[in-house]
Design a protein around this motif. Structure first.
Motif, PDB file in Angstrom:
ATOM      1  N   VAL A 173       0.865  -1.181   0.000  1.00 46.95           N
ATOM      2  CA  VAL A 173       0.000   0.000   0.000  1.00 46.95           C
ATOM      3  C   VAL A 173       0.899   1.228   0.000  1.00 46.95           C
ATOM      4  CG1 VAL A 173      -1.745   1.289   1.287  1.00 46.95           C
ATOM      5  CG2 VAL A 173      -1.829  -1.225   1.212  1.00 46.95           C
ATOM      6  N   MET A 174       0.757   2.088  -0.993  1.00 47.51           N
ATOM      7  CA  MET A 174       1.688   3.190  -1.178  1.00 47.51           C
ATOM      8  C   MET A 174       1.127   4.516  -0.661  1.00 47.51           C
ATOM      9  SD  MET A 174       3.424   2.212  -4.832  1.00 47.51           S
ATOM     10  CE  MET A 174       1.901   2.216  -5.777  1.00 47.51           C
ATOM     11  N   PHE A 179      -0.548  10.794   2.211  1.00 51.25           N
ATOM     12  CA  PHE A 179      -1.837  10.408   1.640  1.00 51.25           C
ATOM     13  C   PHE A 179      -1.715   9.113   0.842  1.00 51.25           C
ATOM     14  CE2 PHE A 179      -2.465  14.856   2.548  1.00 51.25           C
ATOM     15  CZ  PHE A 179      -3.796  14.929   2.953  1.00 51.25           C
ATOM     16  N   LEU A 180      -2.795   8.361   0.807  1.00 50.21           N
ATOM     17  CA  LEU A 180      -2.865   7.113   0.045  1.00 50.21           C
ATOM     18  C   LEU A 180      -2.855   7.408  -1.450  1.00 50.21           C
ATOM     19  CD1 LEU A 180      -3.534   4.019  -0.174  1.00 50.21           C
ATOM     20  CD2 LEU A 180      -5.957   4.684  -0.032  1.00 50.21           C
ATOM     21  N   ASN A 187      -5.668  -0.912  -6.950  1.00 45.73           N
ATOM     22  CA  ASN A 187      -6.207   0.269  -6.275  1.00 45.73           C
ATOM     23  C   ASN A 187      -6.599  -0.124  -4.861  1.00 45.73           C
ATOM     24  OD1 ASN A 187      -7.558   1.089  -9.399  1.00 45.73           O
ATOM     25  ND2 ASN A 187      -6.189   2.462  -8.313  1.00 45.73           N
ATOM     26  N   ILE A 188      -6.605   0.845  -3.968  1.00 47.00           N
ATOM     27  CA  ILE A 188      -6.881   0.580  -2.556  1.00 47.00           C
ATOM     28  C   ILE A 188      -8.119   1.354  -2.115  1.00 47.00           C
ATOM     29  CG2 ILE A 188      -5.988   0.694  -0.192  1.00 47.00           C
ATOM     30  CD1 ILE A 188      -4.443  -1.272  -1.945  1.00 47.00           C
ATOM     31  N   ASP A 239     -11.796   0.386   9.154  1.00 48.14           N
ATOM     32  CA  ASP A 239     -12.554  -0.794   9.555  1.00 48.14           C
ATOM     33  C   ASP A 239     -12.351  -1.918   8.543  1.00 48.14           C
ATOM     34  OD1 ASP A 239     -13.653   0.646  11.727  1.00 48.14           O
ATOM     35  OD2 ASP A 239     -15.240   1.446  10.443  1.00 48.14           O
ATOM     36  N   GLU A 240     -12.199  -1.548   7.268  1.00 47.83           N
ATOM     37  CA  GLU A 240     -11.893  -2.493   6.210  1.00 47.83           C
ATOM     38  C   GLU A 240     -10.934  -1.834   5.231  1.00 47.83           C
ATOM     39  OE1 GLU A 240     -15.135  -4.443   4.209  1.00 47.83           O
ATOM     40  OE2 GLU A 240     -16.481  -4.234   5.939  1.00 47.83           O
ATOM     41  N   LEU A 241     -10.113  -2.649   4.621  1.00 50.19           N
ATOM     42  CA  LEU A 241      -9.170  -2.194   3.600  1.00 50.19           C
ATOM     43  C   LEU A 241      -9.230  -3.212   2.471  1.00 50.19           C
ATOM     44  CD1 LEU A 241      -7.093   0.170   3.440  1.00 50.19           C
ATOM     45  CD2 LEU A 241      -5.359  -1.434   4.255  1.00 50.19           C
ATOM     46  N   TRP A 242      -9.382  -2.726   1.228  1.00 48.86           N
ATOM     47  CA  TRP A 242      -9.454  -3.641   0.089  1.00 48.86           C
ATOM     48  C   TRP A 242      -8.381  -3.299  -0.927  1.00 48.86           C
ATOM     49  CZ3 TRP A 242     -15.069  -2.302  -1.809  1.00 48.86           C
ATOM     50  CH2 TRP A 242     -15.989  -2.444  -0.753  1.00 48.86           C
ATOM     51  N   MET A 243      -7.976  -4.310  -1.683  1.00 53.01           N
ATOM     52  CA  MET A 243      -7.248  -4.087  -2.921  1.00 53.01           C
ATOM     53  C   MET A 243      -8.166  -4.538  -4.051  1.00 53.01           C
ATOM     54  SD  MET A 243      -4.405  -7.163  -2.701  1.00 53.01           S
ATOM     55  CE  MET A 243      -3.906  -7.010  -4.419  1.00 53.01           C
TER      56      MET A 243
END
Length: 287
Positions: A173-174, A179-180, A187-188, A239-243
């Motif tokens: 995760v970059m 900032f993301l 994509n995140i 709470d959640e993180l997706w790729m």
């Protein structure tokens, strides 16, 4: 296995490109990746539009029209003996013509572009993998400032992704200036307090076709969402993180830098979005 090269469909072993091709010598080219389900390309027009944007970004004229691209891609798909495919498209600035320098930063005049395509089996995540989720690490995004161009010069992304592989994780995760931006190959998305959040398209990230579909599905099904800059603190308190990507589709990240994300298991938003995405794919394939 048949491939496409400069107007011909050839056996893989017969496809040859000059060692002086600017894609090989200078990384001067762009690419696109089209997922194919049951012999049908997914969102082909969107992929070809993104290819056009990348070609515009490197000032290379598109060697084919939309109808020609579509015809050749469908022909390539039909030549394979597997139904679910990943079609790779690459266009480079070609090989300098006789009398020109073989390696020069300036664009060669009159060099025909090289157009190459091949297909390989599309391998997506299994239900078990989606139920378990994956781990990721974070790193400073040290790439160039034109990440919205899908260029073949992917060395920075490869190095960042390898950082994750080295510690047994799936993605990096970059973060840039607090900032993301995106993942090394995805994509995140962030979920916090019932709201789906994602960074807006910019020169600092490559907006994926799956990114677009997720936002469309969120809007269609009343899922609260925001497209805005995402601070690092929001990523780490998610709470959640997706790729998301064409091959990973919607994949929950359950651990970031060794710290559980939320409850440490795929959350309800990820599971709902994956179900919506799978249904959407089925609808597209029925058309």
């Amino acid at each position: 296995m048949s491939v496409y090269l400069n107007g011909e469909f050839l056996p893989r072993a017969e496809a040859k490109v000059s060692v002086f091709d600017r894609g090989f010598v200078l990384g001067d080219g762009v690419y696109e990746l089209v997922p194919v389900y049951s012999g049908k390309p997914f969102r082909l027009d969107a992929h070809l539009h993104r290819l056009q944007l990348s070609l515009d970004g490197i000032r290379l004229a598109n060697p084919l029209g939309i109808a020609e691209w579509r015809e050749r891609i469908l022909q390539l798909i039909a030549l394979q003996d597997f139904a679910d495919q990943s079609v790779y498209i690459q266009v480079t600035r070609g090989t300098p013509v006789e009398g020109q320098p073989l390696r020069d930063h300036a664009f060669p005049q009159g060099a025909p572009p090289t157009v190459f395509m091949f297909a390989q089996p599309l391998v997506t995540a299994t239900p078990g993998q989606k139920a378990a989720g994956v781990c990721a690490i974070s790193a400073v995004d040290n790439r160039w400032l034109r990440c919205n161009i899908k260029g073949i010069s992917l060395l920075a992304n490869l190095l960042l992704r390898q950082l994750a592989v080295d510690v047994g994780c799936v993605e990096t995760v970059m973060l840039r200036d607090g900032f993301l931006t995106e993942g090394a190959a995805s994509n995140i998305f962030v979920v916090k307090d019932g709201v789906l959040r994602v960074p807006p398209p910019s020169n600092l990230m490559l907006t994926g076709i799956t990114y677009d579909v997720v936002l469309e599905l969120a809007a269609r099904h009343g899922i609260p969402h925001e497209v805005r800059p995402i601070a690092e603190a929001e990523v780490r308190s998610a709470d959640e993180l997706w790729m998301t990507s064409s091959t990973k589709e919607i994949m929950a990240i359950v651990k970031l830098d060794g710290v559980p994300v939320g409850a440490g298991v795929p959350g309800p938003f990820a599971m709902r979005m994956d179900a919506l995405y799978q249904a959407f794919k089925q609808d597209v394939m029925r058309l």
